[in-house]
Design an enzyme around this catalytic site. Structure first.
Site, PDB file in Angstrom:
ATOM      1  N   SER A 196       0.879  -1.451   0.071  1.00 55.62           N
ATOM      2  CA  SER A 196       0.263  -0.056   0.206  1.00 55.62           C
ATOM      3  C   SER A 196       0.952   1.088   0.076  1.00 55.62           C
ATOM      4  O   SER A 196       0.308   2.177  -0.546  1.00 55.62           O
ATOM      5  CB  SER A 196      -0.866  -0.032   1.212  1.00 55.62           C
ATOM      6  N   HIS A 224      -5.116  -3.414  -3.055  1.00 54.16           N
ATOM      7  CA  HIS A 224      -4.683  -2.300  -4.127  1.00 54.16           C
ATOM      8  C   HIS A 224      -4.538  -3.000  -5.343  1.00 54.16           C
ATOM      9  O   HIS A 224      -3.827  -2.572  -6.373  1.00 54.16           O
ATOM     10  CB  HIS A 224      -3.354  -1.730  -3.412  1.00 54.16           C
ATOM     11  N   LYS A 255     -11.544   0.815  -2.640  1.00 47.84           N
ATOM     12  CA  LYS A 255     -10.651   1.470  -3.361  1.00 47.84           C
ATOM     13  C   LYS A 255     -10.905   1.440  -4.754  1.00 47.84           C
ATOM     14  O   LYS A 255     -11.748   2.233  -5.044  1.00 47.84           O
ATOM     15  CB  LYS A 255      -9.168   0.933  -2.770  1.00 47.84           C
TER      16      LYS A 255
HETATM   17  C1  LIG Z   1      -6.907   0.302   3.065  1.00 43.35           C
HETATM   18  C2  LIG Z   1      -6.362  -1.037   3.255  1.00 43.35           C
HETATM   19  C3  LIG Z   1      -7.123  -1.923   4.234  1.00 43.35           C
HETATM   20  C4  LIG Z   1      -8.310  -1.531   4.874  1.00 43.35           C
HETATM   21  O1  LIG Z   1      -9.287  -1.377   4.294  1.00 43.35           O
HETATM   22  P1  LIG Z   1     -10.572  -0.425   4.468  1.00 43.35           P
HETATM   23  O2  LIG Z   1     -11.837  -0.952   3.876  1.00 43.35           O
HETATM   24  O3  LIG Z   1     -10.003   0.792   4.242  1.00 43.35           O
HETATM   25  O4  LIG Z   1     -10.820  -0.681   6.214  1.00 43.35           O
HETATM   26  C5  LIG Z   1      -6.453  -3.226   4.368  1.00 43.35           C
HETATM   27  N1  LIG Z   1      -5.270  -3.650   3.775  1.00 43.35           N
HETATM   28  C6  LIG Z   1      -4.550  -2.690   2.874  1.00 43.35           C
HETATM   29  C7  LIG Z   1      -3.281  -3.185   2.326  1.00 43.35           C
HETATM   30  C8  LIG Z   1      -4.984  -1.486   2.747  1.00 43.35           C
HETATM   31  O5  LIG Z   1      -4.359  -0.523   1.782  1.00 43.35           O
END
Ligand SMILES: *Cc1c(COP(=O)(O)O)cnc(C)c1O
Length: 423
Positions: A196, A224, A255
């Site tokens: 991330s 991602h 995302k």
């Molecule tokens: C954003 C993210 C999460 C958490 O997801 P949310 O839906 O924002 O709580 C978990 N793992 C990674 C690698 C992330 O980037």
């Protein structure tokens, strides 16, 4: 008065801690945005070009998702009423989970209110104090927190380092054989597929081979990569050809999919088990039905022709910006390699990533570059400890399919000017 004095002492204590955070260049504050998420956002009455979002395909404000959310509000209302095991499980969650399982090619899926909750619920359900959990050093905080909360023995392997992972797996194997009297301890390996904050890829093929060799389970966080990688946009596991060999596929709906929520995909048995044991699922009010409906629309969208068009636009932007950012990053850090994209060959399609880190190093320097960019109308966040290691502060640049070619040019021009002036 006594109480009041105590409260003052409480605030004084916190204020001292905040001062310490500020002195280290680590103070964070919220910036109010008065527009929808998109390539341009309004902050303090100014429109800024937004290079900070994980909404890679621009679906968060897409008409298809908004309409799905609106319809769900009309039919199912604004709130969910209780947890799904308590007051009945609304149809939009079931539609979402059917769509997710088909999208990912798994037997079943379970949705959570966030990706964070999915990690927490799944990991604490699957391993406990007699077990072992092995994490890549750079996994997301949600996984670290879940691992700690699970009570399992925790080991960390150097980022993407297969030798280090194998050393730990070997050690775990020896221990579990020595304790043959008891229930056989389980070993769970967890990695992200696309990291991330560095944007680099995990060697999933090799990790799968290793976990099979030592009889461990594997959970892959595709936060991602979902919607972006693989023939059916399932993620990097699909692109690597190992989807069928990953026990627990995790991700977020917030995302590239443009909505909100988290998921676990896998076997029917895994999902039935989580419904019974994942505490963040059981003891939490279900998300608003509109979120589930928007996520369903997002998943459908990334699979259609229009979704594919957006994906290729995104990769085109990334191709343009990526090389520039790597060059600037090298010039800032004196060519010194970080644990990042910098180390991978720049143009191979395999290593393309929606996350483009411009490694700065010093926290205050990253903050100052970010604020100069903001004055010039570009919103690029400075990412600092504890999100990344100390002295590895960076600008985390993300482009979206909805940026124009001029937007992207404006970004690279401003970055070159500022970085060349600063270094
Ligand atoms: C954003 C993210 C999460 C958490 O997801 P949310 O839906 O924002 O709580 C978990 N793992 C990674 C690698 C992330 O980037």
């Amino acid at each position: 008065m006594v109480i009041c004095g105590r409260l003052n002492a409480f605030d004084d204590d916190l204020q001292q801690r905040l001062d310490a955070i500020r002195e280290q260049g680590l103070y964070r504050e919220l910036r109010r945005v008065d527009s929808a998420q998109g390539p341009r956002i309004e902050i303090a009455g100014r429109m800024l070009l937004n290079f900070s979002s994980n909404d890679y395909l621009g679906l968060a404000n897409h008409p298809a998702l908004k309409e799905a959310a609106l319809k769900a509000v009309e039919k199912f209302g604004a709130g969910a009423g209780a947890s799904r095991l308590i007051c009945g499980s609304l149809a939009p969650y079931h539609e979402l989970e059917g769509t997710l399982a088909a999208f990912k090619g798994t037997e079943a899926a379970l949705s959570f209110s966030t990706g964070y909750a999915a990690a927490l619920g799944a990991i604490t359900a699957l391993v406990g104090k007699d077990d072992l959990i092995i994490l890549d050093k750079l996994v997301h905080a949600s996984i670290v927190d879940a691992a700690r909360l699970s009570g399992a023995k925790l080991r960390v392997f150097d980022h993407n380092d297969l030798n280090d992972l194998e050393t730990i797996l070997k050690w775990a194997d020896k221990i579990s054989k020595a304790e043959s009297g008891k229930r056989k301890a389980k070993t769970l390996v967890v990695t992200e597929s696309v990291f991330s904050m560095d944007g680099d890829h995990a060697p999933l093929g090799e990790i799968v081979t290793l976990k099979e060799k030592y009889g461990a389970w594997l959970m892959v966080d595709e936060a991602h990569a979902t919607g972006l990688f693989g023939e059916n946009r399932r993620g990097l596991s699909e692109a690597t050809g190992v989807s069928d060999r990953v026990e627990i596929q995790m991700g977020t709906l917030g995302k590239a999919l443009g909505a909100s929520g988290g998921y676990i995909c896998g076997s029917r048995t895994l999902i039935d088990f989580l419904v019974n044991r994942a505490r963040s699922f059981i003891f939490s009010t279900a998300p608003v039905p509109a979120a589930a409906a928007a996520a369903t629309a997002g998943i459908q969208f990334v699979q259609c022709g229009e979704g594919e068009k957006l994906r290729s636009l995104l990769w085109r932007h990334i191709d343009r910006v990526g090389a520039d950012v790597r060059r600037l990053s090298n010039s800032l850090t004196g060519g010194q390699k970080s644990q990042s994209l910098l180390t991978s060959s720049p143009t191979s399609k395999e290593n393309l990533s929606p996350i483009l880190p411009l490694i700065v190093g010093e926290e205050t320097k990253a903050v100052s570059i970010s604020s100069v960019l903001r004055e010039r109308g570009l919103f690029v966040p400075a990412i600092r400890y504890p999100t990344v290691a100390r002295s590895a502060a960076r600008l985390r640049i993300t482009v979206a399919a909805t940026h124009t070619a001029e937007d992207v040019l404006q970004l690279t021009a401003a970055l070159s000017q500022i970085v060349n002036r600063k270094s």
